[in-house]
Write a protein that holds these residues in place. Structure first.
Motif, short mmCIF file in Angstrom:
data_model
loop_
_atom_site.label_atom_id
_atom_site.label_comp_id
_atom_site.label_asym_id
_atom_site.label_seq_id
_atom_site.Cartn_x
_atom_site.Cartn_y
_atom_site.Cartn_z
N LEU A 296 -1.03 28.36 -17.07
CA LEU A 296 0.41 28.46 -16.83
C LEU A 296 0.99 27.09 -16.46
O LEU A 296 2.07 26.71 -16.94
CB LEU A 296 0.69 29.46 -15.70
CG LEU A 296 0.55 30.93 -16.07
CD1 LEU A 296 0.58 31.79 -14.81
CD2 LEU A 296 1.65 31.36 -17.03
N LEU A 297 0.30 26.34 -15.61
CA LEU A 297 0.78 25.02 -15.24
C LEU A 297 0.89 24.11 -16.46
O LEU A 297 1.85 23.33 -16.59
CB LEU A 297 -0.14 24.40 -14.19
CG LEU A 297 -0.07 25.03 -12.79
CD1 LEU A 297 -1.20 24.52 -11.91
CD2 LEU A 297 1.28 24.70 -12.13
N SER A 298 -0.07 24.21 -17.36
CA SER A 298 0.00 23.38 -18.57
C SER A 298 1.15 23.79 -19.47
O SER A 298 1.71 22.96 -20.20
CB SER A 298 -1.32 23.46 -19.34
OG SER A 298 -1.51 24.74 -19.92
N LYS A 299 1.55 25.06 -19.41
CA LYS A 299 2.67 25.54 -20.24
C LYS A 299 4.00 24.94 -19.80
O LYS A 299 4.95 24.88 -20.57
CB LYS A 299 2.75 27.07 -20.17
CG LYS A 299 1.59 27.80 -20.83
CD LYS A 299 1.67 27.69 -22.33
CE LYS A 299 0.63 28.59 -22.99
NZ LYS A 299 0.69 28.51 -24.47
N VAL A 300 4.07 24.50 -18.54
CA VAL A 300 5.31 23.87 -18.06
C VAL A 300 5.65 22.67 -18.93
O VAL A 300 6.81 22.44 -19.29
CB VAL A 300 5.18 23.47 -16.59
CG1 VAL A 300 6.42 22.70 -16.13
CG2 VAL A 300 4.97 24.69 -15.71
N LEU A 301 4.63 21.90 -19.31
CA LEU A 301 4.87 20.72 -20.14
C LEU A 301 5.20 21.09 -21.58
O LEU A 301 5.75 20.27 -22.32
CB LEU A 301 3.66 19.79 -20.11
CG LEU A 301 3.38 19.10 -18.76
CD1 LEU A 301 2.14 18.23 -18.86
CD2 LEU A 301 4.58 18.28 -18.33
N THR A 302 4.88 22.30 -21.98
CA THR A 302 5.31 22.77 -23.30
C THR A 302 6.79 23.10 -23.28
O THR A 302 7.54 22.78 -24.22
CB THR A 302 4.50 24.02 -23.71
OG1 THR A 302 3.10 23.70 -23.72
CG2 THR A 302 4.92 24.50 -25.10
N LEU A 303 7.24 23.72 -22.19
CA LEU A 303 8.65 24.07 -22.06
C LEU A 303 9.52 22.85 -21.75
O LEU A 303 10.67 22.78 -22.19
CB LEU A 303 8.82 25.12 -20.96
CG LEU A 303 8.10 26.45 -21.18
CD1 LEU A 303 8.18 27.31 -19.92
CD2 LEU A 303 8.71 27.19 -22.37
N PHE A 304 8.96 21.91 -20.98
CA PHE A 304 9.68 20.69 -20.61
C PHE A 304 8.78 19.47 -20.79
O PHE A 304 8.27 18.91 -19.82
CB PHE A 304 10.17 20.78 -19.16
CG PHE A 304 11.39 21.62 -18.98
CD1 PHE A 304 12.66 21.07 -19.07
CD2 PHE A 304 11.27 22.98 -18.76
CE1 PHE A 304 13.79 21.86 -18.92
CE2 PHE A 304 12.40 23.78 -18.61
CZ PHE A 304 13.67 23.21 -18.70
N PRO A 305 8.58 19.04 -22.03
CA PRO A 305 7.78 17.83 -22.26
C PRO A 305 8.43 16.63 -21.56
O PRO A 305 9.66 16.47 -21.62
CB PRO A 305 7.80 17.66 -23.78
CG PRO A 305 8.23 18.98 -24.33
CD PRO A 305 9.11 19.60 -23.29
N TYR A 306 7.63 15.81 -20.92
CA TYR A 306 8.22 14.66 -20.26
C TYR A 306 8.92 13.77 -21.29
O TYR A 306 8.38 13.46 -22.34
CB TYR A 306 7.16 13.83 -19.51
CG TYR A 306 7.82 12.72 -18.72
CD1 TYR A 306 8.27 12.95 -17.43
CD2 TYR A 306 8.06 11.48 -19.31
CE1 TYR A 306 8.94 11.96 -16.72
CE2 TYR A 306 8.73 10.49 -18.60
CZ TYR A 306 9.16 10.74 -17.32
OH TYR A 306 9.85 9.75 -16.64
N GLY A 307 10.14 13.36 -20.98
CA GLY A 307 10.91 12.49 -21.87
C GLY A 307 11.78 13.22 -22.86
O GLY A 307 12.58 12.60 -23.57
N ALA A 308 11.66 14.54 -22.94
CA ALA A 308 12.53 15.34 -23.82
C ALA A 308 13.63 15.94 -22.96
O ALA A 308 13.38 16.82 -22.14
CB ALA A 308 11.72 16.43 -24.52
#
Length: 464
Positions: A296-308
């Protein structure tokens, strides 16, 4: 006609500076309400002081229970144009170097002090525009009213009270932003996605992560606590993180660290460095187990990629007919032993809707394994750029400055967001950071004279 106004402004600039200094000496920050002072004693004092200045120059005022005061050019004329500003200010804060925040000084062609540019200086420029027309003997066919609020910084309850008693004018502008003119304020879409996911007490685990203090600000600190780590492991992970994201890291001991980024307003997340997302990114460089919590924590970066910053991770990237694009930033992060919660702030263009924005983002979050909550979409504010009102205001600005100013849209909100024919018009000239809300707030004296002349020309075009 411009030369008459210009001469008046030049002859009275010292009086304007004196009035600004006196009004800015009152620390009109929200405090506890009491009878007759809905936003505290200092906010009441500043409002009444501004009203007294209006009366000093011959304008009749109306007091709306110390929420607002209105000053009319000539109330016998038909109601037509309102100018809406405020006399409350944000707290002084720290870091002032030029002057005490509530003692205005003039230095290098500038007035320094809290409120000089937001918004006491600009509202007095609007008043002096009325005064210039009146004392120059220039007649108007329709009335212009200056409305002074006292709660813009903390909720705008003042304006709610005012418009409960008074109808909107045909047109309204607020001298509480910047020139040339803001005719579009994006809508707002906020949401929270969360999940129950207990931590395992074996191996390397993140047991807490906290970042963000407000939903409208990019977090500049992320505090993290682990089990199963050591200092060297954390140092190696931070070194790898810094190669991807420009942050600093403070490692307290074997299990605690703080990621340091850079804050920014939620309407312009691209100028900040999101420490919360950097903290989530750090997890990639640690030997975490492949369990549901870490997935789930890794999915956060899918929903909000850094720099997007365009909402593409949520599937809601879009641009409207005015070429305004959606922005999105994840600003509140809370992870504890039992689960996690994340909240985002999105500024939405004219074409955002429940169907193409809310429903899509909600499904993305739920597909990633989270529950999703939202209060819904706040509609945008829009006054067409080809309206006669916008054209008249821009013409006034261009005539005085010799520029070719155009209407523009912003991601933030102004005092006129809920006023049908309302735009933000000045008073700060383009490209100048006056440090409003920060230390050493100022306004250029040349800016003051230009604002008076522009506002006077606008009044003449609309009410003359």
């Amino acid at each position: 006609m411009n030369e008459v106004i210009k001469k008046f402004t030049e002859d009275h600039i010292d009086e304007l500076k004196k009035d600004i200094s006196e009004l800015c000496s009152i620390p009109s920050v929200l405090s506890d309400a009491r009878e007759g002072a809905p936003f505290g004693e200092d906010c009441r004092k500043a409002l009444l002081a501004a009203g007294s200045i209006c009366e000093k120059y011959g304008f009749k005022t109306t007091n709306y229970d110390n929420y607002c005061i209105a000053a009319d050019f000539d109330e016998s004329l038909p109601k037509h144009l309102d100018m809406l500003g405020h006399t409350d200010v944000v707290p002084a804060g720290e870091g002032w170097t030029v002057t005490d925040p509530f003692t205005v000084i003039e230095k290098d062609g500038r007035l320094y002090g809290r409120g000089t540019s937001d918004d006491k200086g600009p509202v007095l420029c609007a008043l002096y525009a009325m005064r210039a027309i009146k004392e120059s003997g220039i007649p108007l066919k329709r009335n212009v009213r200056l409305i002074l609020g006292s709660d813009e910084e903390t909720g705008s309850i003042d304006i709610t009270k005012y418009y409960a008693k008074e109808p909107e004018a045909d047109y309204t502008f607020s001298p509480d932003a910047e020139f040339p003119l803001i005719n579009i304020e994006k809508g707002q879409f906020r949401g929270t996605f969360k999940a129950d996911a207990p931590v395992s007490d074996t191996g390397v685990q993140l047991i807490s992560l906290n970042a963000g203090v407000a939903l409208n600000a990019v977090p500049n600190r992320c505090r993290m606590e682990f089990i199963g780590t050591d200092r060297q492991m954390l140092e190696d992970a931070c070194d790898k993180l810094k190669k991807e994201i420009p942050v600093d890291a403070e490692i307290s001991d074997d299990t605690h660290l703080t990621i340091i980024g850079e804050s920014a307003h939620a309407s312009t997340p691209e100028i900040g460095v999101n420490a919360g997302l950097a903290g989530i990114t750090l997890l990639k460089f640690l030997p975490l187990s492949n369990d549901r919590r870490n997935t789930l924590l890794s999915k956060v970066l899918t929903l909000f990629p850094y720099g997007a910053y365009d909402g593409s991770g949520l599937g809601i990237s879009m641009t409207d007919k005015e070429n305004l694009s959606l922005s999105a930033t994840l600003d509140l992060f809370s992870v504890d032993r039992d689960g996690m919660s994340f909240s985002f702030d999105s500024r939405t263009p004219l074409n955002a809707s429940d169907e193409n924005c809310l429903a899509v983002a909600g499904k993305k979050c739920e597909d990633a394994g989270f529950t999703f909550e939202t209060p819904g979409i706040v509609p945008p504010h829009y006054v067409p750029s080809d309206s006669a009102f916008v054209k008249d205001l821009l013409s006034a600005y261009n005539d005085v400055t010799g520029q070719d100013g155009k209407a523009m849209g912003i991601g933030g909100g102004t005092y006129v967001h809920d006023i049908k024919n309302g735009v933000a018009f000045g008073a700060v000239l383009p490209g100048i950071d006056t440090h409003m809300h920060g230390a050493d707030e100022f306004i250029d004296i040349d800016n003051l004279t230009t604002a008076v002349e522009v506002f006077a020309e606008a009044i003449l075009k609309i009410c003359g």
